[in-house]
Design an enzyme around this catalytic site. Structure first.
Site, short mmCIF file in Angstrom:
data_model
loop_
_atom_site.label_atom_id
_atom_site.label_comp_id
_atom_site.label_asym_id
_atom_site.label_seq_id
_atom_site.Cartn_x
_atom_site.Cartn_y
_atom_site.Cartn_z
CB SER A 25 -0.95 -0.03 1.20
OG SER A 25 -1.97 0.93 1.06
CG ASP A 50 -7.09 -2.40 -3.01
OD1 ASP A 50 -7.73 -1.70 -2.22
OD2 ASP A 50 -5.86 -2.55 -2.95
CG HIS A 109 -5.99 -2.08 0.72
ND1 HIS A 109 -5.26 -1.68 -0.37
CD2 HIS A 109 -5.40 -1.49 1.79
CE1 HIS A 109 -4.28 -0.89 0.01
NE2 HIS A 109 -4.34 -0.76 1.33
#
Length: 255
Positions: free
Chosen positions: A143, A197, A229
């Site tokens: 991320s 995601d 995610h």
């Protein structure tokens, strides 16, 4: 203002099983001074927003092949900083994020990214000074940590072993390509992203390969249809194989 998101990171539920909860002995995560000279490779893992380095240390347990016997791992934690997308709430963050979900056109905080890159480069430089060849150094991140991984390997002046981006994005504009050295363009990039995601949208990940291709870099991109995610065990096993193959090639060159 985007909705408040307490954490940008999320490890998949599958990572919470017994195999992940097994912690590697401290000597495997951070070699003792006497063993440091024998270290042949280095893996730096950069966590996501709101996470911490120690919380990600179990990831190293997926890397048990002989090629990782002399690998040093580092799981640093980001400094606590106010984050705009969370209404200024203070949390571990490598740089500021203006909005979530992250899309291909989201605004970027380039100055903060470049400052964070300097800190990553300082970590890499220390390992190089300690005798690890740059091509045996791998930077990986999830991320926000994946975005920082990408920026760090692109702007490092030497060819590294590789950069692995998980659910990340391109954290700056195309003008940054002018700062990528010829040696850095030889660093391979692995990019994994979940199609489901909802935090860093798949379109943000899809923008990565064209950006890298225009900058003259190779990128292996893999989409995971049902992944949100988070990081899956499948992704980590793929990373283990990807790094292992490069370490084997490096050892063959040395021999």
């Amino acid at each position: 203002m985007s909705r408040v998101v307490p954490f940008l990171f999320s490890l998949a539920a599958s990572l919470l099983d017994a195999s992940l909860r097994r912690r590697a002995p401290p000597s495997q995560l951070v070699p003792k001074p006497m063993a440091a000279a024998r270290t042949r490779s280095f893996v730096l893992w950069l966590h996501g927003l709101g996470d911490s380095g120690p919380a990600n240390e179990p990831i190293s347990t997926f890397f048990s092949a002989p090629e990782f016997r002399l690998t040093k791992w580092a799981f640093p934690s980001a400094p606590d900083s106010p984050v705009s997308c969370n209404h200024g709430a203070v949390m571990p963050s490598w740089f500021d994020i203006h909005e979530l979900p992250m899309s291909a056109g989201s605004p970027q905080h380039e100055s903060g990214v470049l400052k964070a890159v300097e800190n990553v480069h300082a970590v890499i430089d220390k390992e190089v000074a300690d005798g690890i060849h740059p091509e045996n150094i791998f930077v990986c991140g999830f991320s926000q940590g994946g975005a920082l991984t990408l920026a760090s390997v692109l702007l490092y002046p030497k060819t590294l072993g590789g950069g692995a981006v998980f659910s990340g994005w391109v954290p700056f504009g195309s003008s940054i390509t002018e700062r990528i050295s010829p040696k850095a363009r030889k660093t391979p990039i692995m990019w994994s992203h979940g199609i489901a995601d909802k935090v860093v949208l798949f379109e943000a990940g899809q923008a990565g390969p064209p950006f890298l291709q225009n900058a003259g870099l190779n990128c292996e991109f893999k989409a995971y249809p049902d992944l949100g995610h988070s990081i899956s065990k499948e992704e980590l096993y793929s990373l283990e194989s990807w790094i292992r193959n490069r370490l084997k090639a490096s050892q063959q060159r040395e021999n």
